[in-house]
Every structure is written in C-alpha cells, then in structure tokens.
Design an enzyme around this catalytic site. Structure first.
Site, PDB file in Angstrom:
ATOM      1  N   TYR A 165      -0.420   5.495  -3.648  1.00  0.00           N
ATOM      2  CA  TYR A 165      -0.662   6.788  -3.067  1.00  0.00           C
ATOM      3  C   TYR A 165      -0.815   7.724  -4.109  1.00  0.00           C
ATOM      4  O   TYR A 165      -0.276   7.636  -5.439  1.00  0.00           O
ATOM      5  CB  TYR A 165       0.665   7.150  -2.180  1.00  0.00           C
ATOM      6  CG  TYR A 165       0.583   8.328  -1.302  1.00  0.00           C
ATOM      7  CD1 TYR A 165      -0.223   8.582  -0.208  1.00  0.00           C
ATOM      8  CD2 TYR A 165       0.936   9.668  -1.897  1.00  0.00           C
ATOM      9  CE1 TYR A 165      -0.422   9.756   0.553  1.00  0.00           C
ATOM     10  CE2 TYR A 165       0.943  11.047  -1.472  1.00  0.00           C
ATOM     11  CZ  TYR A 165       0.072  11.067  -0.128  1.00  0.00           C
ATOM     12  OH  TYR A 165      -0.242  11.896   0.451  1.00  0.00           O
ATOM     13  N   MET A 206       0.769  -1.284  -0.006  1.00  0.00           N
ATOM     14  CA  MET A 206      -0.049   0.178   0.187  1.00  0.00           C
ATOM     15  C   MET A 206       0.984   1.256  -0.257  1.00  0.00           C
ATOM     16  O   MET A 206       2.176   1.291   0.237  1.00  0.00           O
ATOM     17  CB  MET A 206      -1.038  -0.037   1.275  1.00  0.00           C
ATOM     18  CG  MET A 206      -0.464   0.290   2.553  1.00  0.00           C
ATOM     19  SD  MET A 206      -1.764   0.419   3.801  1.00  0.00           S
ATOM     20  CE  MET A 206      -2.888   1.742   3.325  1.00  0.00           C
ATOM     21  N   CYS A 207       0.218   2.315  -0.353  1.00  0.00           N
ATOM     22  CA  CYS A 207       0.704   3.611  -0.101  1.00  0.00           C
ATOM     23  C   CYS A 207       2.111   3.823  -1.454  1.00  0.00           C
ATOM     24  O   CYS A 207       1.723   3.508  -2.580  1.00  0.00           O
ATOM     25  CB  CYS A 207       1.130   3.909   1.118  1.00  0.00           C
ATOM     26  SG  CYS A 207       1.525   5.781   1.291  1.00  0.00           S
ATOM     27  N   ALA A 208       3.308   3.934  -0.797  1.00  0.00           N
ATOM     28  CA  ALA A 208       4.363   4.060  -1.621  1.00  0.00           C
ATOM     29  C   ALA A 208       4.872   2.769  -2.068  1.00  0.00           C
ATOM     30  O   ALA A 208       5.587   2.515  -2.889  1.00  0.00           O
ATOM     31  CB  ALA A 208       5.414   5.031  -0.910  1.00  0.00           C
ATOM     32  N   SER A 247      -3.555  -0.559  -2.101  1.00  0.00           N
ATOM     33  CA  SER A 247      -4.381   0.164  -1.475  1.00  0.00           C
ATOM     34  C   SER A 247      -3.483   1.631  -1.402  1.00  0.00           C
ATOM     35  O   SER A 247      -2.299   1.905  -1.832  1.00  0.00           O
ATOM     36  CB  SER A 247      -4.577  -0.061   0.348  1.00  0.00           C
ATOM     37  OG  SER A 247      -5.643   0.773   0.731  1.00  0.00           O
TER      38      SER A 247
END
Length: 191
Positions: free
Chosen positions: A122, A101-103, A154
C-alpha cells in the site's frame, strides 16, 4: 491436479483482499482454504463476519501458496503472530510460494521474507517497515513477483483481482477464462 492455497484470515482484514483470491482461485478449480489466525469466526475491517475453514496449524507447510490479505489491523495481527512467523519462515526456506498485499507485506518484513526481494505494498506503507527490510527493492507496480524469493505482493483493494490472477499464473493455472467471464478484460481496457 488442483493446487492447495491457504488464505490467512485475521480480525481486521480487508475483506476484498481476503475473499477475492478465495473466489477467483475456487472458480479456477483450485483447493482453497480460508485459515483463521486464531479462530474460525473472524470479523473484517468493515465489520463483515467471515467463517474460516480451519485454524492455523502446522499444515500450513503443506500448501502450494499461502496468501496474506491486508487491512491494517489484520496485517498487524498476522505480523505479530510468532506461530505464523515460524511457519512462514519454514515455507520460505523450503522455497514455497507466499503472497501478501496492501499492508500485509509488513508481516513479510518482520519475518525476513522481504530481505533482498522486489516487492510492493500500500502506498507509503513501505516507510513503516523499512527498518525491518535489508536490501529490499520497493516498486509501485500493481503486482510484483519476485521469482527468486517465491514472493508475490500487491498494492491494495483495487488490485485484488490482478493479484488473484497473478497467483493463479504463478501456480501454473491459466486465469484467462475467468478474466473474460468476470469482465476483468473489459475493465482493464475501459477504465
């Protein structure tokens, strides 16, 4: 029987994204290990000290799911690990589930896991690793599951609970009792 999940923890990780899956999945009775990339002691992006259960080794191949949290520095550390890359590529070839998720999808991009895959990350991060992805399809959904590639992705800190619950669902674990107990359903209808 409980599923085995490894959450990879590297210096600079986003603490919410690292600990939320651990917390939720343990509440759901699953066997979750916090796996340090290099050491048992890790410092998160916001200087929170984390103590892992073990350090990365070949046993990563034995988990039902491996989860990578974001945090820009933490994601870079995961991305740059040749040892982790080799293990994640073997997991992918064996059809095992992996989540980022994110980065952290930047690591999946380097490993080749996002090729021909649906994913999210992200906002704007996909531009940073676009050259590493062949025929990937970026989406802006909270959580994206690509069942054909066995990948869950995510967006960022605020999506960590939705991400953790989706991981549980994919593993065949019903998250409904914890969604109610943790007031997630209340949040989802009132925010």
């Amino acid at each position: 029987m409980a599923k085995k999940i490894a959450v990879m923890i590297a210096d600079g990780c986003e603490e919410i994204e690292a600990l939320t899956p651990v917390d939720v999945l343990r509440r759901l009775g699953q066997d979750v290990d916090m796996v340090g990339l290099k050491d048992l002691a890790v410092t998160g992006a916001h200087q929170i000290k984390l103590t892992c259960d073990k350090v990365l080794d070949d046993s990563l191949l034995d988990y039902d799911m491996v989860v990578l949290p974001g945090g820009y520095q933490g994601a870079q550390n995961l991305r740059n690990s040749d040892q982790l890359m080799a293990l994640m590529q073997k997991r992918n070839q064996a059809g095992k589930w992996n989540a980022a998720m994110c980065a952290a999808p930047m690591a999946f991009a380097r490993y080749g896991l996002l090729n021909d895959s649906d994913y999210t990350c992200y906002p704007e991060m996909e531009k940073e690793f676009a050259s590493d992805v062949t025929n990937g399809r970026h989406h802006e959904d909270i959580v994206v599951v690509d069942s054909s590639k066995h990948i869950i992705t995510s967006r960022g800190p605020a999506t960590a609970l939705a991400y953790a619950y989706k991981i549980a669902e994919v593993l065949g674990v019903d998250p409904a009792p914890q969604k109610e107990a943790m007031l997630y359903n209340f949040l989802a209808t009132n925010i």
